[in-house]
Design an enzyme around this catalytic site. Structure first.
Site, PDB file in Angstrom:
ATOM      1  N   HIS A  81       0.940  -1.020   0.123  1.00 39.31           N
ATOM      2  CA  HIS A  81      -0.004  -0.059   0.133  1.00 39.31           C
ATOM      3  C   HIS A  81       0.830   1.246  -0.129  1.00 39.31           C
ATOM      4  O   HIS A  81       2.138   1.284   0.546  1.00 39.31           O
ATOM      5  CB  HIS A  81      -0.876  -0.103   1.221  1.00 39.31           C
ATOM      6  CG  HIS A  81      -0.281   0.138   2.444  1.00 39.31           C
ATOM      7  ND1 HIS A  81      -0.016   1.258   3.293  1.00 39.31           N
ATOM      8  CD2 HIS A  81       0.007  -0.679   3.341  1.00 39.31           C
ATOM      9  CE1 HIS A  81       0.614   1.147   4.394  1.00 39.31           C
ATOM     10  NE2 HIS A  81       0.537  -0.428   4.580  1.00 39.31           N
ATOM     11  N   ASP A  83      -0.033   4.361   0.906  1.00 37.46           N
ATOM     12  CA  ASP A  83      -0.543   5.473   1.901  1.00 37.46           C
ATOM     13  C   ASP A  83       0.135   5.324   3.408  1.00 37.46           C
ATOM     14  O   ASP A  83       0.730   4.110   3.591  1.00 37.46           O
ATOM     15  CB  ASP A  83      -2.045   5.238   2.343  1.00 37.46           C
ATOM     16  CG  ASP A  83      -2.565   4.199   2.814  1.00 37.46           C
ATOM     17  OD1 ASP A  83      -2.077   3.149   2.225  1.00 37.46           O
ATOM     18  OD2 ASP A  83      -3.722   4.109   3.380  1.00 37.46           O
ATOM     19  N   ASP A 113       6.316   0.904   6.742  1.00 39.54           N
ATOM     20  CA  ASP A 113       4.956   0.507   6.814  1.00 39.54           C
ATOM     21  C   ASP A 113       4.358   1.619   5.870  1.00 39.54           C
ATOM     22  O   ASP A 113       3.744   2.533   6.202  1.00 39.54           O
ATOM     23  CB  ASP A 113       4.349   0.654   8.035  1.00 39.54           C
ATOM     24  CG  ASP A 113       2.819   0.096   7.938  1.00 39.54           C
ATOM     25  OD1 ASP A 113       2.373  -0.383   6.925  1.00 39.54           O
ATOM     26  OD2 ASP A 113       2.025   0.674   8.889  1.00 39.54           O
ATOM     27  N   GLU A 145      -4.981   1.599   2.245  1.00 40.02           N
ATOM     28  CA  GLU A 145      -5.056   0.430   3.128  1.00 40.02           C
ATOM     29  C   GLU A 145      -5.250   0.809   4.665  1.00 40.02           C
ATOM     30  O   GLU A 145      -5.754   0.172   5.436  1.00 40.02           O
ATOM     31  CB  GLU A 145      -3.640  -0.287   2.944  1.00 40.02           C
ATOM     32  CG  GLU A 145      -3.664  -1.845   3.609  1.00 40.02           C
ATOM     33  CD  GLU A 145      -3.148  -1.683   5.104  1.00 40.02           C
ATOM     34  OE1 GLU A 145      -3.231  -2.516   5.818  1.00 40.02           O
ATOM     35  OE2 GLU A 145      -2.731  -0.397   5.393  1.00 40.02           O
ATOM     36  N   GLU A 146      -4.665   2.091   4.878  1.00 35.20           N
ATOM     37  CA  GLU A 146      -4.846   2.360   6.256  1.00 35.20           C
ATOM     38  C   GLU A 146      -6.204   2.507   7.076  1.00 35.20           C
ATOM     39  O   GLU A 146      -6.356   2.780   8.091  1.00 35.20           O
ATOM     40  CB  GLU A 146      -3.885   3.360   6.659  1.00 35.20           C
ATOM     41  CG  GLU A 146      -2.397   3.175   6.593  1.00 35.20           C
ATOM     42  CD  GLU A 146      -1.768   2.099   7.406  1.00 35.20           C
ATOM     43  OE1 GLU A 146      -2.476   1.831   8.343  1.00 35.20           O
ATOM     44  OE2 GLU A 146      -0.581   2.000   7.562  1.00 35.20           O
ATOM     45  N   GLU A 170       4.126  -6.118   3.725  1.00 35.82           N
ATOM     46  CA  GLU A 170       3.958  -5.522   5.261  1.00 35.82           C
ATOM     47  C   GLU A 170       5.173  -5.811   6.026  1.00 35.82           C
ATOM     48  O   GLU A 170       5.739  -6.835   6.018  1.00 35.82           O
ATOM     49  CB  GLU A 170       2.640  -6.118   5.816  1.00 35.82           C
ATOM     50  CG  GLU A 170       1.359  -5.262   5.053  1.00 35.82           C
ATOM     51  CD  GLU A 170       0.893  -4.066   5.441  1.00 35.82           C
ATOM     52  OE1 GLU A 170       1.670  -3.328   6.219  1.00 35.82           O
ATOM     53  OE2 GLU A 170      -0.165  -3.583   5.151  1.00 35.82           O
ATOM     54  N   HIS A 357       3.505   3.178  12.588  1.00 32.55           N
ATOM     55  CA  HIS A 357       2.485   4.056  13.167  1.00 32.55           C
ATOM     56  C   HIS A 357       3.082   4.699  14.400  1.00 32.55           C
ATOM     57  O   HIS A 357       2.700   5.447  15.197  1.00 32.55           O
ATOM     58  CB  HIS A 357       1.155   3.448  13.789  1.00 32.55           C
ATOM     59  CG  HIS A 357       0.628   2.558  12.605  1.00 32.55           C
ATOM     60  ND1 HIS A 357      -0.861   2.142  12.851  1.00 32.55           N
ATOM     61  CD2 HIS A 357       0.635   2.423  11.260  1.00 32.55           C
ATOM     62  CE1 HIS A 357      -1.188   1.605  11.685  1.00 32.55           C
ATOM     63  NE2 HIS A 357      -0.170   1.768  10.832  1.00 32.55           N
TER      64      HIS A 357
END
Length: 384
Positions: A81, A83, A113, A145-146, A170, A357
């Site tokens: 992903h 984003d 990530d 995706e997030e 991932e 994150h």
């Protein structure tokens, strides 16, 4: 891969990190991802990939990228992903949008990530750009995706891409993952009738009704945890977390409205539709009345739990190339969506989930060479 290729990887990651692509449920923070998509498309087109950009419906500033090298009805997808989550600017030691190298690490928002996966996938693909592939190599980059998984949902709706195997990069610490729990975020709203608190007959308390509903939800959680277990997970049972609650407006008024938001992490074999149906039925059986009304809805579409059979060809190849047995993780990915497209799927990437994150997110340089070599081995196995 030799160390002399590191500058090229660093340069690509630097450009990807410098292209903001935050995905957020808060519209004030939400961004598009076209800058990242356009960068990847240009690099891959130079290598001979056929480029297809799929804008999101009603969101032209967001898109998926399907880049294909070679032809055939099988082949391998390297997916990620584009984003990132929002960031706490004041907690970063450096600019989150400027890749910095220190302590043998690349620091930057999305470095692990999971923007960092793409330069490694491209580096692995370079070794096959001048070879005749028997089956296609596809590099897939998705949107959102997030948050909503809208990019993955659009792929399923379109029936694309068509391939036989998929690796999602991932952060898994170079260990293949063949199982993860699902993710549901639900909202329960109860409307009662406000009134003067001196006499309960003047109204109907939504807060007291919610107390009963919460008790039933926790009771059902216990039943699910007795009914479903999977020793392949660190937390072997499905979890349900009562995340937030609010309602009412004053101590001397009977509460007329309240809302509860909670999340459920089901195990493989627990279909979301059945779980929602059982939850709705149970709540309706214990809460209700002339003045009490329940409304349940989903905050997000949800992600089904994922499981790839241990004996699948892809899992066994990944175990051989990494030297690790396939494991499980608690976080959700786009793997169930790629499975719906008919692909054997695993999750396997160079980063670590404890960096995702977080402020000062980084990708360790020692992960780069091993990841590229694993990807080369997988491309050779499934495309040549």
């Amino acid at each position: 891969m030799s160390a002399r290729n590191l500058p090229g990887i660093q340069q690509q990651l630097q450009q990807l990190v410098a292209s903001p692509s935050v995905s957020a449920t808060n519209p004030k923070l939400d961004m598009g991802n076209r800058g990242v998509i356009d960068l990847l498309a240009a690099w891959l087109e130079t290598l001979g990939f056929k480029i297809e950009i799929m804008p999101m419906e009603d969101q032209p500033h967001k898109a998926n990228l399907i880049a294909t090298l070679g032809r055939g009805d099988g082949g391998l997808v390297l997916a990620g992903h584009t984003d990132t989550v929002p960031y706490d600017d004041d907690r970063w030691q450096s600019d989150p949008f400027k890749l910095s190298e220190r302590d043998n690490r690349f620091y930057g928002l999305g470095s692990t990530d999971m923007k960092g996966f793409f330069p490694l996938a491209i580096e692995a693909a370079k070794a096959f750009a001048d070879k005749t592939l028997q089956q296609p190599l596809i590099i897939l980059a998705t949107a959102d995706e997030e948050t909503s998984m809208s990019g993955a949902r659009a792929l399923v709706k379109a029936g694309l891409p068509k391939a036989r195997y998929a690796i999602i990069g991932e952060p898994t610490g170079l260990k293949p993952i063949r199982m993860h729990k699902g993710m549901m975020m639900e909202r329960l709203r109860i409307t009662g009738q406000a009134g003067h608190s001196s006499n309960p007959a003047y109204g109907a308390s939504a807060l007291e009704a919610m107390h009963t509903a919460m008790g039933e939800i926790l009771k059902l959680r216990g039943e699910w945890q007795q009914r479903y277990t999977n020793p392949g997970f660190a937390v072997q049972v499905p979890t349900l977390n009562l995340g937030c609650i609010h309602g009412g407006d004053n101590p001397n008024r009977i509460c007329g409205h309240t809302e509860l938001q909670f999340d459920l992490r089901p195990l493989p074999g627990m279909p979301m539709d059945e779980l929602r149906g059982e939850l709705h039925q149970r709540l309706k059986s214990v809460v209700g009345g002339e003045k009490i009304h329940l409304q349940m809805d989903s905050l997000i579409g949800g992600v089904e739990a994922f499981e790839e059979p241990a004996q699948s060809e892809l899992v066994q190849a990944a175990e051989t190339l990494t030297g690790h047995s396939a494991e499980s993780v608690a976080f959700a990915t786009e793997a169930p969506f790629l499975q719906k497209l008919g692909m054997q799927t695993i999750v396997l990437g160079p980063g670590d989930i404890d960096q995702a994150h977080q402020p000062d997110e980084y990708l360790g340089l020692e992960r780069i060479d091993p990841m590229v070599e694993v990807l080369k081995g997988m491309i050779g196995r499934f495309c040549l």
